[in-house]
Design a protein around this motif. Structure first.
Motif, PDB file in Angstrom:
ATOM      1  N   LEU A  93       0.820  -1.203   0.000  1.00 27.58           N
ATOM      2  CA  LEU A  93       0.000   0.000   0.000  1.00 27.58           C
ATOM      3  C   LEU A  93       0.864   1.267   0.000  1.00 27.58           C
ATOM      4  O   LEU A  93       0.622   2.195  -0.769  1.00 27.58           O
ATOM      5  N   MET A  94       1.889   1.296   0.832  1.00 24.42           N
ATOM      6  CA  MET A  94       2.761   2.469   0.883  1.00 24.42           C
ATOM      7  C   MET A  94       3.580   2.603  -0.411  1.00 24.42           C
ATOM      8  O   MET A  94       3.796   3.713  -0.895  1.00 24.42           O
ATOM      9  N   LYS A  95       4.007   1.481  -0.979  1.00 23.83           N
ATOM     10  CA  LYS A  95       4.716   1.543  -2.267  1.00 23.83           C
ATOM     11  C   LYS A  95       3.822   2.171  -3.330  1.00 23.83           C
ATOM     12  O   LYS A  95       4.273   2.998  -4.122  1.00 23.83           O
ATOM     13  N   LEU A  96       2.568   1.780  -3.336  1.00 27.52           N
ATOM     14  CA  LEU A  96       1.615   2.320  -4.294  1.00 27.52           C
ATOM     15  C   LEU A  96       1.364   3.806  -4.039  1.00 27.52           C
ATOM     16  O   LEU A  96       1.440   4.621  -4.964  1.00 27.52           O
ATOM     17  N   LEU A  97       1.078   4.158  -2.792  1.00 23.96           N
ATOM     18  CA  LEU A  97       0.764   5.550  -2.461  1.00 23.96           C
ATOM     19  C   LEU A  97       1.952   6.494  -2.628  1.00 23.96           C
ATOM     20  O   LEU A  97       1.779   7.670  -2.940  1.00 23.96           O
ATOM     21  N   LEU A  98       3.153   5.982  -2.414  1.00 22.12           N
ATOM     22  CA  LEU A  98       4.350   6.835  -2.456  1.00 22.12           C
ATOM     23  C   LEU A  98       5.127   6.725  -3.774  1.00 22.12           C
ATOM     24  O   LEU A  98       6.164   7.370  -3.926  1.00 22.12           O
ATOM     25  N   MET A 101       6.337   9.833  -5.593  1.00 18.82           N
ATOM     26  CA  MET A 101       7.239  10.724  -4.860  1.00 18.82           C
ATOM     27  C   MET A 101       8.704  10.398  -5.126  1.00 18.82           C
ATOM     28  O   MET A 101       9.578  11.169  -4.743  1.00 18.82           O
ATOM     29  N   HIS A 102       8.993   9.261  -5.722  1.00 13.66           N
ATOM     30  CA  HIS A 102      10.360   8.842  -6.073  1.00 13.66           C
ATOM     31  C   HIS A 102      11.307   8.876  -4.870  1.00 13.66           C
ATOM     32  O   HIS A 102      12.421   9.382  -4.952  1.00 13.66           O
ATOM     33  N   LEU A 103      10.816   8.326  -3.766  1.00 15.32           N
ATOM     34  CA  LEU A 103      11.638   8.250  -2.551  1.00 15.32           C
ATOM     35  C   LEU A 103      12.577   7.056  -2.638  1.00 15.32           C
ATOM     36  O   LEU A 103      12.308   6.084  -3.347  1.00 15.32           O
ATOM     37  N   LYS A 104      13.655   7.128  -1.885  1.00 16.11           N
ATOM     38  CA  LYS A 104      14.560   5.985  -1.779  1.00 16.11           C
ATOM     39  C   LYS A 104      13.800   4.808  -1.177  1.00 16.11           C
ATOM     40  O   LYS A 104      12.898   4.985  -0.359  1.00 16.11           O
ATOM     41  N   THR A 105      14.176   3.608  -1.559  1.00 21.40           N
ATOM     42  CA  THR A 105      13.532   2.394  -1.054  1.00 21.40           C
ATOM     43  C   THR A 105      13.549   2.354   0.465  1.00 21.40           C
ATOM     44  O   THR A 105      12.561   1.967   1.099  1.00 21.40           O
ATOM     45  N   SER A 106      14.656   2.757   1.066  1.00 22.31           N
ATOM     46  CA  SER A 106      14.743   2.708   2.530  1.00 22.31           C
ATOM     47  C   SER A 106      13.704   3.619   3.179  1.00 22.31           C
ATOM     48  O   SER A 106      13.150   3.283   4.227  1.00 22.31           O
ATOM     49  N   TRP A 107      13.405   4.763   2.571  1.00 21.18           N
ATOM     50  CA  TRP A 107      12.386   5.657   3.125  1.00 21.18           C
ATOM     51  C   TRP A 107      10.996   5.054   2.994  1.00 21.18           C
ATOM     52  O   TRP A 107      10.195   5.113   3.932  1.00 21.18           O
ATOM     53  N   VAL A 108      10.719   4.478   1.833  1.00 24.64           N
ATOM     54  CA  VAL A 108       9.410   3.849   1.622  1.00 24.64           C
ATOM     55  C   VAL A 108       9.221   2.696   2.613  1.00 24.64           C
ATOM     56  O   VAL A 108       8.147   2.534   3.199  1.00 24.64           O
ATOM     57  N   GLU A 109      10.265   1.912   2.822  1.00 28.14           N
ATOM     58  CA  GLU A 109      10.168   0.794   3.759  1.00 28.14           C
ATOM     59  C   GLU A 109       9.963   1.268   5.188  1.00 28.14           C
ATOM     60  O   GLU A 109       9.182   0.677   5.939  1.00 28.14           O
ATOM     61  N   GLN A 110      10.632   2.331   5.575  1.00 32.12           N
ATOM     62  CA  GLN A 110      10.461   2.836   6.937  1.00 32.12           C
ATOM     63  C   GLN A 110       9.081   3.465   7.137  1.00 32.12           C
ATOM     64  O   GLN A 110       8.466   3.303   8.192  1.00 32.12           O
ATOM     65  N   ILE A 111       8.564   4.148   6.134  1.00 29.77           N
ATOM     66  CA  ILE A 111       7.198   4.673   6.211  1.00 29.77           C
ATOM     67  C   ILE A 111       6.211   3.510   6.268  1.00 29.77           C
ATOM     68  O   ILE A 111       5.240   3.539   7.018  1.00 29.77           O
ATOM     69  N   SER A 112       6.498   2.454   5.493  1.00 29.36           N
ATOM     70  CA  SER A 112       5.662   1.249   5.519  1.00 29.36           C
ATOM     71  C   SER A 112       5.664   0.620   6.909  1.00 29.36           C
ATOM     72  O   SER A 112       4.621   0.144   7.391  1.00 29.36           O
ATOM     73  N   MET A 113       6.828   0.589   7.562  1.00 32.19           N
ATOM     74  CA  MET A 113       6.903   0.027   8.912  1.00 32.19           C
ATOM     75  C   MET A 113       6.069   0.843   9.893  1.00 32.19           C
ATOM     76  O   MET A 113       5.385   0.280  10.760  1.00 32.19           O
ATOM     77  N   LEU A 114       6.113   2.167   9.766  1.00 33.15           N
ATOM     78  CA  LEU A 114       5.290   3.012  10.643  1.00 33.15           C
ATOM     79  C   LEU A 114       3.803   2.762  10.404  1.00 33.15           C
ATOM     80  O   LEU A 114       3.026   2.626  11.353  1.00 33.15           O
ATOM     81  N   PHE A 115       3.415   2.683   9.141  1.00 35.42           N
ATOM     82  CA  PHE A 115       2.019   2.420   8.819  1.00 35.42           C
ATOM     83  C   PHE A 115       1.615   1.023   9.299  1.00 35.42           C
ATOM     84  O   PHE A 115       0.512   0.820   9.811  1.00 35.42           O
ATOM     85  N   GLY A 116       2.519   0.066   9.164  1.00 34.21           N
ATOM     86  CA  GLY A 116       2.272  -1.285   9.660  1.00 34.21           C
ATOM     87  C   GLY A 116       2.036  -1.297  11.159  1.00 34.21           C
ATOM     88  O   GLY A 116       1.198  -2.053  11.665  1.00 34.21           O
ATOM     89  N   MET A 117       2.750  -0.452  11.882  1.00 34.10           N
ATOM     90  CA  MET A 117       2.560  -0.355  13.335  1.00 34.10           C
ATOM     91  C   MET A 117       1.146   0.111  13.670  1.00 34.10           C
ATOM     92  O   MET A 117       0.518  -0.395  14.600  1.00 34.10           O
ATOM     93  N   VAL A 118       0.647   1.076  12.913  1.00 38.83           N
ATOM     94  CA  VAL A 118      -0.701   1.593  13.150  1.00 38.83           C
ATOM     95  C   VAL A 118      -1.735   0.495  12.880  1.00 38.83           C
ATOM     96  O   VAL A 118      -2.632   0.256  13.704  1.00 38.83           O
ATOM     97  N   LEU A 119      -1.613  -0.170  11.734  1.00 33.21           N
ATOM     98  CA  LEU A 119      -2.533  -1.256  11.412  1.00 33.21           C
ATOM     99  C   LEU A 119      -2.467  -2.368  12.459  1.00 33.21           C
ATOM    100  O   LEU A 119      -3.492  -2.873  12.911  1.00 33.21           O
ATOM    101  N   PHE A 120      -1.248  -2.733  12.841  1.00 31.80           N
ATOM    102  CA  PHE A 120      -1.065  -3.787  13.827  1.00 31.80           C
ATOM    103  C   PHE A 120      -1.748  -3.430  15.145  1.00 31.80           C
ATOM    104  O   PHE A 120      -2.426  -4.257  15.746  1.00 31.80           O
ATOM    105  N   THR A 121      -1.577  -2.204  15.594  1.00 33.63           N
ATOM    106  CA  THR A 121      -2.150  -1.779  16.870  1.00 33.63           C
ATOM    107  C   THR A 121      -3.670  -1.908  16.862  1.00 33.63           C
ATOM    108  O   THR A 121      -4.260  -2.416  17.827  1.00 33.63           O
TER     109      THR A 121
END
Length: 137
Positions: A93-98, A101-121
């Motif tokens: 989902l974050m790869k699609l949404l971002l 923006m042409h962000l570095k893979t590491s940024w997309v993955e870290q944003i994905s981890m933050l979003f994953g935390m919200v979903l997980f909670t």
């Protein structure tokens, strides 16, 4: 106050804040300093965070008196399902949404981890409340 939003939710949020900070520090240290990657960093942090969460939620939040082994098994099943759902949904989902923006893979993955935390909670509260630490009637 409704049955769903009560003192247990407030306690769960307090434990969750502590657990989230603990897990976040571990996850981002493993990702950025030790290069564990998306799945390695998030899974190790969730294993360690889940141990802390189990102890605090069993004794403090839900004051569950069931057998520790039975409860630990239900808790583990809940965490595993919530983790797989949240992080399997977050990354694509974050790869699609971002993507624009042409962000570095590491940024997309870290944003994905933050979003994953919200979903997980969100998923985890429902699972702990109504499955892992469900009150007997």
């Amino acid at each position: 106050m409704s049955k769903f939003f009560d003192i247990k939710l407030i306690k769960f949020v307090l434990v969750g804040v502590l657990n989230t900070l603990f897990s976040m520090v571990i996850m981002f240290l493993l990702y950025n300093l030790f290069h564990f990657g998306y799945w390695g960093s998030s899974s190790v942090s969730y294993i360690l965070g889940s141990i802390l969460s189990f102890v605090l939620n069993k004794s403090f939040t839900f004051q569950n008196k069931d057998s520790i082994w039975k409860t630990a098994l239900k808790f583990s099943i809940n965490v595993a399902i919530c983790y797989l759902l949240a992080y399997s949904l977050a990354q694509p989902l974050m790869k699609l949404l971002l993507s624009d923006m042409h962000l570095k893979t590491s940024w997309v993955e870290q944003i994905s981890m933050l979003f994953g935390m919200v979903l997980f909670t969100l998923l985890n509260y429902i699972g702990q409340r109504f499955f892992a630490f469900k009150e007997k009637k």
